[in-house]
Design a protein around this motif. Structure first.
Motif, short mmCIF file in Angstrom:
data_model
loop_
_atom_site.label_atom_id
_atom_site.label_comp_id
_atom_site.label_asym_id
_atom_site.label_seq_id
_atom_site.Cartn_x
_atom_site.Cartn_y
_atom_site.Cartn_z
N TYR A 133 -5.41 -0.19 -8.97
CA TYR A 133 -6.13 0.39 -10.10
C TYR A 133 -5.17 0.87 -11.19
CZ TYR A 133 -10.09 0.32 -6.91
OH TYR A 133 -11.07 -0.08 -6.03
N TRP A 134 -3.91 1.06 -10.85
CA TRP A 134 -2.89 1.49 -11.81
C TRP A 134 -2.52 0.38 -12.78
CZ3 TRP A 134 1.42 -1.54 -11.72
CH2 TRP A 134 1.59 -2.34 -10.58
N TRP A 135 -2.86 -0.84 -12.46
CA TRP A 135 -2.49 -2.00 -13.28
C TRP A 135 -3.04 -1.82 -14.68
CZ3 TRP A 135 0.28 -6.21 -11.17
CH2 TRP A 135 0.41 -7.34 -11.98
N SER A 136 -2.17 -1.86 -15.67
CA SER A 136 -2.53 -1.58 -17.06
C SER A 136 -2.37 -2.84 -17.89
CB SER A 136 -1.64 -0.45 -17.59
OG SER A 136 -2.02 -0.07 -18.89
N HIS A 183 0.83 -1.21 0.00
CA HIS A 183 0.00 0.00 0.00
C HIS A 183 0.86 1.26 0.00
CE1 HIS A 183 -3.93 -1.89 0.32
NE2 HIS A 183 -3.46 -2.68 1.27
N LEU A 184 1.78 1.35 -0.95
CA LEU A 184 2.60 2.55 -1.08
C LEU A 184 1.76 3.71 -1.60
CD1 LEU A 184 5.88 0.96 -2.50
CD2 LEU A 184 5.12 1.21 -0.13
N LEU A 185 2.29 4.93 -1.49
CA LEU A 185 1.47 6.12 -1.75
C LEU A 185 0.99 6.23 -3.19
CD1 LEU A 185 3.28 8.86 0.36
CD2 LEU A 185 1.15 7.65 0.87
N GLY A 186 1.83 5.84 -4.15
CA GLY A 186 1.41 5.93 -5.54
C GLY A 186 1.02 7.34 -5.96
N ASN A 187 1.80 8.34 -5.50
CA ASN A 187 1.54 9.74 -5.83
C ASN A 187 0.22 10.24 -5.23
OD1 ASN A 187 2.72 12.00 -6.98
ND2 ASN A 187 1.63 11.80 -8.91
N ASN A 188 -0.25 9.57 -4.18
CA ASN A 188 -1.46 9.98 -3.48
C ASN A 188 -1.10 10.41 -2.06
OD1 ASN A 188 -4.04 9.52 -5.03
ND2 ASN A 188 -3.05 7.54 -5.35
N TRP A 223 -1.36 2.75 -4.02
CA TRP A 223 -2.67 3.39 -4.15
C TRP A 223 -2.87 4.12 -5.48
CZ3 TRP A 223 -6.22 1.93 -0.89
CH2 TRP A 223 -5.91 1.62 0.43
N ALA A 224 -1.88 4.12 -6.35
CA ALA A 224 -1.99 4.88 -7.60
C ALA A 224 -3.24 4.48 -8.39
CB ALA A 224 -0.75 4.68 -8.45
N MET A 225 -3.83 5.45 -9.06
CA MET A 225 -4.98 5.18 -9.91
C MET A 225 -4.58 4.98 -11.36
SD MET A 225 -7.48 5.19 -7.77
CE MET A 225 -8.93 5.27 -8.83
N ARG A 226 -3.40 5.49 -11.74
CA ARG A 226 -2.90 5.38 -13.12
C ARG A 226 -1.48 4.84 -13.09
NH1 ARG A 226 -3.35 11.37 -15.15
NH2 ARG A 226 -2.07 11.54 -13.26
N LEU A 227 -1.09 4.18 -14.17
CA LEU A 227 0.24 3.60 -14.24
C LEU A 227 1.32 4.66 -14.04
CD1 LEU A 227 2.17 1.25 -14.77
CD2 LEU A 227 1.87 1.63 -17.23
N GLU A 228 1.14 5.83 -14.64
CA GLU A 228 2.18 6.86 -14.51
C GLU A 228 2.37 7.31 -13.05
OE1 GLU A 228 -1.29 8.93 -16.82
OE2 GLU A 228 -0.45 6.91 -16.60
N ASP A 229 1.31 7.20 -12.25
CA ASP A 229 1.42 7.58 -10.85
C ASP A 229 2.09 6.49 -10.00
OD1 ASP A 229 0.22 10.08 -11.19
OD2 ASP A 229 -1.78 9.22 -11.03
#
Length: 231
Positions: free
Chosen positions: A85-88, A10-15, A55-61
């Motif tokens: 959710y970032w999984w593409s 559960h890393l921040l993922g730019n959040n 927690w990122a919502m997009r791959l770039e995050d």
């Protein structure tokens, strides 16, 4: 060469969602994990991460956290969790990570002494998380898991990764089989890893049933340490 496991980082993922909102024991959790990881894992080892990476919502995050993961020792093998959710698409993800980060999606990975397969999984009928609306996803995840297992052509031992627990617990912690556990036994897999669970009173760290070893690998449940997996 050794194989280790951990999940639910559960890393921040730019959040802006620090995990210590879920308890003081989460404060600085990734730093603690990295310290233990660096003292234990070598570049010849493999670390299996059973979902909910960030927690990122997009791959770039997610790229910053994936870069940090790439810099840690060892080969890292990831499956998707319910919060990833970032999984593409698999091709996009493989284009943006270093060589030490491996994604499993309908396929498998030869880790030397064992072959790694897996999928996200899903809550099973009878679980408090399951409703009639989940049936389609549940069946689809069974198909994806079987595709991953059947991609293995080697006779080496298999280690199967899931995010959701593949079995249910009944009264007094009794083991309740599901379509996932029956699939696992049908393919003669002896070692299964999973995450998702964060309540110590809710689930044991280790269960053995019909000669299959099931390991819960949520990082907080393991004191923010990686777990060595014997094959």
């Amino acid at each position: 060469m050794s194989i280790y496991a951990i999940s639910d980082l559960h890393l921040l993922g730019n959040n802006d969602k620090p995990m210590d909102i879920f308890g003081a024991h989460w404060h600085g959790h990734f730093e603690n994990i990295c310290n233990a990881w660096s003292k234990t894992v070598t570049n010849d080892d493999t670390v299996l991460l059973c979902g909910d990476f960030c927690w990122a919502m997009r791959l770039e995050d997610a790229l910053g956290d994936l870069k940090t993961l790439d810099e840690l020792p060892g080969t890292k093998v990831l499956i998707r969790g319910n919060h990833d959710y970032w999984w593409s698409t698999i091709s996009k993800m493989r284009q943006v990570v270093g060589d030490s980060v491996i994604f499993i999606q309908n396929d498998s990975y030869d880790a030397g002494e064992a072959v790694i397969c897996g999928s996200r999984g899903w809550p099973s009928p009878g679980s408090s998380e399951y409703s009639a609306h989940d049936e389609k996803i549940y069946k689809r995840e069974l198909i994806r898991l079987e595709l991953s297992i059947e991609s293995i052509k080697s006779h080496k031992p298999k280690i199967l990764m899931l995010h959701y627990p593949p079995f249910l617990l009944g009264p007094n912690g009794s083991f309740i089989e599901t379509e996932f556990t029956r699939l696992i036994e049908r393919h003669e897999i002896k070692t299964v890893l999973f995450g998702h669970i964060h309540k110590p009173a809710q689930h044991p760290l280790y269960v053995e049933h019909n000669s299959v070893s099931y390991h819960l690998t949520s990082c907080d449940m393991m004191g923010f340490r990686i777990k060595k997996i014997d094959v």
